[in-house]
Scaffold this motif. Sequence first.
Motif, PDB file in Angstrom:
ATOM      1  N   GLY A  88      94.582  35.126  50.774  1.00  0.00           N
ATOM      2  CA  GLY A  88      93.823  33.943  51.129  1.00  0.00           C
ATOM      3  C   GLY A  88      93.399  34.067  52.573  1.00  0.00           C
ATOM      4  N   HIS A 144      88.715  27.279  53.722  1.00  0.00           N
ATOM      5  CA  HIS A 144      88.009  26.372  52.825  1.00  0.00           C
ATOM      6  C   HIS A 144      86.881  25.618  53.524  1.00  0.00           C
ATOM      7  N   THR A 165      83.082  25.357  53.955  1.00  0.00           N
ATOM      8  CA  THR A 165      82.003  25.720  53.037  1.00  0.00           C
ATOM      9  C   THR A 165      80.908  26.500  53.766  1.00  0.00           C
ATOM     10  N   CYS A 177      85.748  28.686  44.375  1.00  0.00           N
ATOM     11  CA  CYS A 177      86.992  29.027  45.069  1.00  0.00           C
ATOM     12  C   CYS A 177      88.191  28.520  44.274  1.00  0.00           C
ATOM     13  N   ARG A 178      89.372  29.049  44.586  1.00  0.00           N
ATOM     14  CA  ARG A 178      90.596  28.598  43.917  1.00  0.00           C
ATOM     15  C   ARG A 178      90.883  27.129  44.196  1.00  0.00           C
ATOM     16  N   CYS A 179      90.278  26.575  45.293  1.00  0.00           N
ATOM     17  CA  CYS A 179      90.493  25.162  45.612  1.00  0.00           C
ATOM     18  C   CYS A 179      89.617  24.256  44.756  1.00  0.00           C
ATOM     19  N   ARG A 226      82.873  25.335  45.953  1.00  0.00           N
ATOM     20  CA  ARG A 226      82.034  26.529  45.903  1.00  0.00           C
ATOM     21  C   ARG A 226      81.762  27.066  47.312  1.00  0.00           C
ATOM     22  N   CYS A 249      83.420  28.697  49.615  1.00  0.00           N
ATOM     23  CA  CYS A 249      84.329  28.610  50.757  1.00  0.00           C
ATOM     24  C   CYS A 249      84.351  29.943  51.505  1.00  0.00           C
ATOM     25  N   GLU A 272      86.758  31.680  52.240  1.00  0.00           N
ATOM     26  CA  GLU A 272      87.681  32.579  51.546  1.00  0.00           C
ATOM     27  C   GLU A 272      86.990  33.413  50.476  1.00  0.00           C
ATOM     28  N   THR A 273      85.990  32.834  49.802  1.00  0.00           N
ATOM     29  CA  THR A 273      85.325  33.565  48.724  1.00  0.00           C
ATOM     30  C   THR A 273      84.434  34.693  49.238  1.00  0.00           C
ATOM     31  N   TYR A 327      88.308  38.716  46.631  1.00  0.00           N
ATOM     32  CA  TYR A 327      86.863  38.634  46.417  1.00  0.00           C
ATOM     33  C   TYR A 327      86.126  39.850  46.964  1.00  0.00           C
TER      34      TYR A 327
END
Length: 399
Positions: A218, A242, A244, A252-254, A257, A259, A261-262, A268
């Motif tokens: 993450g 997270h 955006t 995203c896992r949260c 869309r 984020c 992180e992605t 990713y």
Amino acid sequence: METPGSQSSLHRANLERVVRAVRMAGSLTQAEIARSTGLSAATVSNIVRELKDGGTVEVTPTSAGGRRARSVSLSGDAGIVVGVDFGHSHLRVAVGNLAHQVLAEEAEPIDVDASAAEGFDRAEQLVNRLIAATGIDPGKVVGVGLGVPGPIDVESGTLGSTAILPGWTGTNPGQELSGRLGVPVHVDNDANLGALGELVWGGGRGASDLAYIKVASGVGAGLVISGQIYRGPGGTAGEIGHITLDEAGPVCRCGNRGCLETFTAARYVLPLLQPSHGPDLTMSRVVQLAREGDPGCRRVIADVGRHIGSGVANLCNLLNPSRVVLGGDLAEAGELVLAPIRESVSRYAIPSAARQLGIVPGTLGGRAEVLGALALVLSEMGDSTLLDGAQTADAPAPA
């Protein structure tokens, strides 16, 4: 009996002030103690002499600015602290003393998805093995610092919902490990501990306001404001992963869309390179290949750096830190990732904040979190315990 405002009460407060300064720094000269506490040089000299006679501190000759000086550190046998770091695929444990010396350290692979109970069992075994290896009495352990890759609820101490450790959601890691080891356990997320580790031992030394960015399974940030970890009222401060970047981006896992992180986390990023580099690719291998000149890996790392820089620019505009420390495997990429981060920061951050910001790689590598766990115990333990323990040890035995 000490009364507030009395001479004895003031003396006790000064004793604790000196012990606290030394405890957090590891070692300080007497001049540095005077500067950090605001006490006079004569007062510091008298207090250090008293603490040395009581066995609380040790004094060794050193030099500062070309002049002879005396370095003050907590006594090596005043107690030991333990750090435990759970990663997504590893368990690392370190044992240190109150003088900031690491006495034993070991890491082993672990599948934390298996079960929380198995993870705690492994941690208990490794802690006991390392303490035994040091030859120190287990009764000298004053506390354990525990790091987990997920948000910890400040009030309850439970691990919040996380897709990284789904089987651990709702557990109370501190309570679990404390019950097994019989000592106080202080818990925090891995990014906060990485920040503490780099602040005390690594690339954050000397900075009072910094952000530690960790990119792994993450993406998180540990925030230090005025020398203290900032967690927020719910313990979720620093979830930079997270922010955006693209409302139409990947889910995203949260649940949101696009984020940060992605676009940056290993889960990713690695699939982008696996068709050309094979299915067993890891982030550390990508960094190694990029350093060797692989064009695809260099491009991906540069893209990751630019995206991280966008998140850092947001932090700049909100918090105006003086330093950002990049941790995790990506830090090994050096300027291949740092230059794109700086490029984005200069583009998106307020110019005055960007000019004041230093962006550096972490110096502790994979050890940042476990050393931060040691620092967490050192920051949470009370100075009265050390002073009272030394007084008790010096007291004559009853007839």
